[in-house]
Design an enzyme around this catalytic site. Structure first.
Site, PDB file in Angstrom:
ATOM      1  N   GLU A 187       1.122  -1.373  -0.076  1.00  0.00           N
ATOM      2  CA  GLU A 187       0.275   0.596  -0.153  1.00  0.00           C
ATOM      3  C   GLU A 187       1.029   0.977  -0.320  1.00  0.00           C
ATOM      4  OE1 GLU A 187      -1.466   2.833   0.445  1.00  0.00           O
ATOM      5  OE2 GLU A 187      -1.374   2.557   2.512  1.00  0.00           O
TER       6      GLU A 187
ATOM      7  N   CYS B  79      -1.841  11.514   6.123  1.00  0.00           N
ATOM      8  CA  CYS B  79      -1.960  10.675   5.625  1.00  0.00           C
ATOM      9  C   CYS B  79      -1.990  11.078   3.634  1.00  0.00           C
ATOM     10  CB  CYS B  79      -3.112   9.501   5.442  1.00  0.00           C
ATOM     11  SG  CYS B  79      -4.702  10.434   5.456  1.00  0.00           S
TER      12      CYS B  79
END
Length: 597
Positions: A298, A332
């Site tokens: 990821e 993020c």
């Protein structure tokens, strides 16, 4: 009639009993986790109270220690050991031995482990969030949303559906094997290795750990050198929960260190899960390839946030600002490219500018909203370089927040929320992952154009599409090459833990979350057995038995047509030929036997 009444009464009683059982909470023991050394109560020793200046580059990796500090204040927190390769392999072997015992446990025992964790998390939300906030600089609200809610949702999903996802799955056996029973079994892989990033220090540990342990594996988690202090405390929670159910104490390990620590982990485990940058992801994949160790990567994204002309601009502007500020607060990759239809472009830009200015200009709001906190030292330099490149190519900053209430010593750990317009895809800001509170806004004129723009990226993690027509938003999202999509919302997919999470292109591959992520921790085994054993067994037809008969291929030809012919008549004719050849072969073998006698 009396019989049916009896069945109805029994069914009603069953439903009532099930309902009453739901009302009775399960017996879940409480655990105690020592937090005396991580609480910021003002009583720290002088050793752990000074302002820390992190060294640049590889200098930070000296002396075998990972130095820890608060990015918001630069206050020194202490250090943790940087494990050497031999120490990593030793930890993996300890987990491997513990996993052999854990693999034999029941789902009932595994669910109890989850309930113990859930109980502790709910009762100690403030402590968990405070530790996350101190280690990353995010606000308490952002920590609650990104750390607590997502983890609790994950646990709840595993409690509800986890066992069902891991049960054997029966499949059709086909025409040739109609007398067989076919199924897929899911077995633990062994030891999972997870290398996780610093942006969610609590959830990034618990997310892979929960999936690995519930599916019967052991796991070794290498936490980021930028969030090791919190990771070591969160590990205590897991240890206490394992002890409470009598599980092997070495089933889960959290290790700290730098690149060589992670490299040693990759080469020692049975599966690797990595959350981080594309560059490091490629290195991990290369190292894992030497032993053909499977990986899930990821690697971040450059998500498109698409605003059509038929939206409620006020509503979507609020979500857009939240997407930018929350992405920074969670550290993020959130929405990083904003495409707004030209008919509502001016209105949208005006709204988001007003919101950002109002939030960042009000000192009482400090600590309630994220103003651009960055965990990694000097990341602001990269963000500024992206903006400088855009400005040189014609972009314009129309709003920039401030953080005048923040101490001078920590300024380079923050980056002001910035709204920038007149951007295009020749700019690095629209191509490289920013990982910060920047909102670049670009116009579009048609659905076809915005789909082309959204797909013009080396990343493919997610997208968010807003339209007054849900079917239109759905149609646009379906054409964007990415792993997750939110319709008239942002970030909602991750809160649905039944869904897989992951991307394509340089956002990585493989999935965690949902049934797909849980099964990715398993050895998928195909199993076939006789359906009516021992009455019907597999027998090799006589024309195909050694020595193979002269008409062996002719027999095989007819058998294929009998099983798979397109018309019933063709299949019946072929079946007659099959039976005829079987009969002839039996007669021939019988005559040969008599001759030999």
């Amino acid at each position: 009639m009396a019989f049916w009444w009896l069945l109805l009464v029994l069914a009603l009683a069953f439903v009532i009993c099930k309902f009453l059982l739901i009302l009775i909470p399960p017996k879940v023991p409480s655990i105690h986790v020592d937090s005396s050394d991580v609480l910021d109560d003002g009583n720290q020793t002088q050793e752990n109270g000074f302002i820390y200046v992190p060294p640049r580059g590889t200098a930070q990796q000296s002396n075998g220690k990972v130095q820890c500090y608060e990015p918001a204040t630069m206050k020194y927190l202490g250090y943790v050991p940087a494990l050497m390769p031999d120490e990593v392999r030793e930890q993996v072997e300890k987990v491997r031995e513990a996993q052999k015992m854990w693999a034999k446990t029941s789902f009932k025992q595994r669910r109890q482990f989850l309930r113990i964790l859930l109980k502790y998390i709910i009762k100690h939300q403030e402590l968990i969030c405070e530790i996350s906030s101190r280690d990353t600089g995010k606000t308490m609200v952002d920590a609650s949303f990104g750390e607590i809610m997502t983890t609790c949702e994950k646990i709840n999903w595993l409690l509800s559906e986890g066992e069902q996802c891991l049960k054997p799955e029966y499949r059709s056996s086909g025409r040739a094997m109609f007398h067989k029973r076919a199924r897929v079994e899911l077995h633990p892989l062994g030891v999972i290795g997870a290398i996780v990033s610093w942006n969610y220090p609590f959830h990034n540990i618990f997310n892979p750990m929960l999936a690995a342990v519930f599916s019967g594996n052991g796991i070794v988690i290498k936490v980021s050198e930028h969030a090791s202090w919190s990771g070591c405390f969160y590990f205590r929670i897991i240890q206490s929960a394992l002890a409470a159910i009598g599980a092997p104490e070495d089933l889960v390990e959290v290790i700290t260190g730098f690149a060589e620590t992670g490299e040693a982990l990759v080469s020692s485990v049975d599966k690797v899960i990595f959350v981080g940058s594309p560059g490091i992801g490629k290195m991990i994949m290369s190292n894992a390839a030497e032993k053909l160790i499977p990986v899930t990567l990821e690697l971040g994204g450059k998500d498109a946030f698409i605003v059509c002309e038929d939206v409620d601009v006020d509503h979507v502007a609020q979500i857009a600002v939240r997407a930018v500020l929350q992405a920074s607060g969670q550290n993020c990759a959130g929405a990083e490219r904003f495409y707004v239809h030209r008919n509502v472009y001016a209105s949208f830009v005006s709204k988001v500018t007003k919101i950002i200015k109002s939030v960042t200009a009000d000192p009482p709001l400090a600590g309630k909203y994220d103003m651009g906190a960055l965990c990694m030292h000097a990341h602001s330099e990269k963000l500024q370089s992206l903006i400088n490149d855009a400005l040189e190519k014609g972009a314009e900053i129309i709003a920039r927040g401030s953080f005048g209430h923040i101490g001078e010593g920590a300024v380079d750990q923050y980056f002001p929320p910035t709204v920038i317009v007149n951007v295009n895809h020749s700019m690095r800001l629209m191509q490289e992952e920013a990982f910060g509170p920047i909102m670049p806004i670009m116009k579009f004129s048609s659905d076809e154009e915005v789909v082309r723009l959204a797909n013009d990226s080396k990343f493919g993690l997610g997208c968010a599409v807003f339209s007054g027509s849900q079917s239109r938003a759905r149609d646009i999202a379906s054409q964007i090459h990415c792993g997750i999509a939110a319709i008239n919302d942002f970030g909602a997919t991750y809160m649905c833990q039944s869904l897989p999470f992951g991307g394509v292109k340089q956002s990585g591959f493989g999935r965690f979350g949902g049934a797909e992520g849980l099964r990715a921790c398993c050895l998928v085994k195909a199993v076939v057995e006789d359906r009516w054993w021992p009455f019907i067994k597999t027998v090799i037809p006589k024309p195909l038995q050694y020595p193979v008969a002269e008409n062996g291929f002719e027999f095989q030809e007819s058998l294929v047509e009998a099983l798979f012919g397109l018309s019933l008549w063709d299949r019946l004719q072929a079946l007659v030929n099959v039976l005829k050849m079987l009969t002839e072969q039996s007669s021939l073998r019988g005559s040969r036997k008599k001759k030999d006698d």
